[in-house]
Design a protein around this motif. Sequence first.
Motif, mmCIF file in Angstrom:
data_model
loop_
_atom_site.group_PDB
_atom_site.id
_atom_site.type_symbol
_atom_site.label_atom_id
_atom_site.label_comp_id
_atom_site.label_asym_id
_atom_site.label_seq_id
_atom_site.Cartn_x
_atom_site.Cartn_y
_atom_site.Cartn_z
ATOM 1 N N LYS A 102 49.496 -22.565 -29.366
ATOM 2 C CA LYS A 102 50.119 -22.279 -30.850
ATOM 3 C C LYS A 102 49.671 -22.261 -32.159
ATOM 4 C CE LYS A 102 54.625 -22.565 -28.390
ATOM 5 N NZ LYS A 102 55.955 -23.391 -28.277
ATOM 6 N N ARG A 105 47.413 -19.731 -32.675
ATOM 7 C CA ARG A 105 47.482 -18.875 -33.254
ATOM 8 C C ARG A 105 48.064 -19.271 -34.428
ATOM 9 N NH1 ARG A 105 52.851 -17.061 -30.410
ATOM 10 N NH2 ARG A 105 52.162 -19.311 -29.581
ATOM 11 N N GLU A 106 48.437 -20.195 -34.833
ATOM 12 C CA GLU A 106 48.963 -20.130 -36.574
ATOM 13 C C GLU A 106 47.508 -20.202 -37.282
ATOM 14 O OE1 GLU A 106 51.655 -23.073 -36.493
ATOM 15 O OE2 GLU A 106 52.578 -22.065 -35.110
#
Length: 132
Positions: A102, A105-106
């Motif tokens: 995550k 991905r961010e």
Amino acid sequence: MLYSFPRRNALQMPHTSGMSTPNVPWYIKARRRATELDLSYQAMADRLGVKKPTVGHWMIGRHYPSLPMLEKIAAMLETSSAELISEDSHFIRNEIEMDAVKVLRETPAEYQAQAVAMLRAFKNSIPSATDD
């Protein structure tokens, strides 16, 4: 004629104990995205250079593609492989791995390679049991 993607697995998603979010297999996300893009199994197979039954097996979870093929699938679906696998226990084993995916991905695309390099450098700096 557009092939209708099977829906039987969508409601029968397995759960992984210890993970705070439900286990969403990559192929569920891929099927949803393929439907949004109006891609049939045959169109996907043609673009990937495989046979239609192969795509069918992947898209119902009977078989898993190789990681390089998963990258191609993600590109075809105009998403990232990290997005596809981020909640699939076949690829993500625990909450720490889920958090790492995550965070990556961010991270803005221009900094993702640096983030991975930092993780690798950190990993390489940890003494192994044989270094004692």
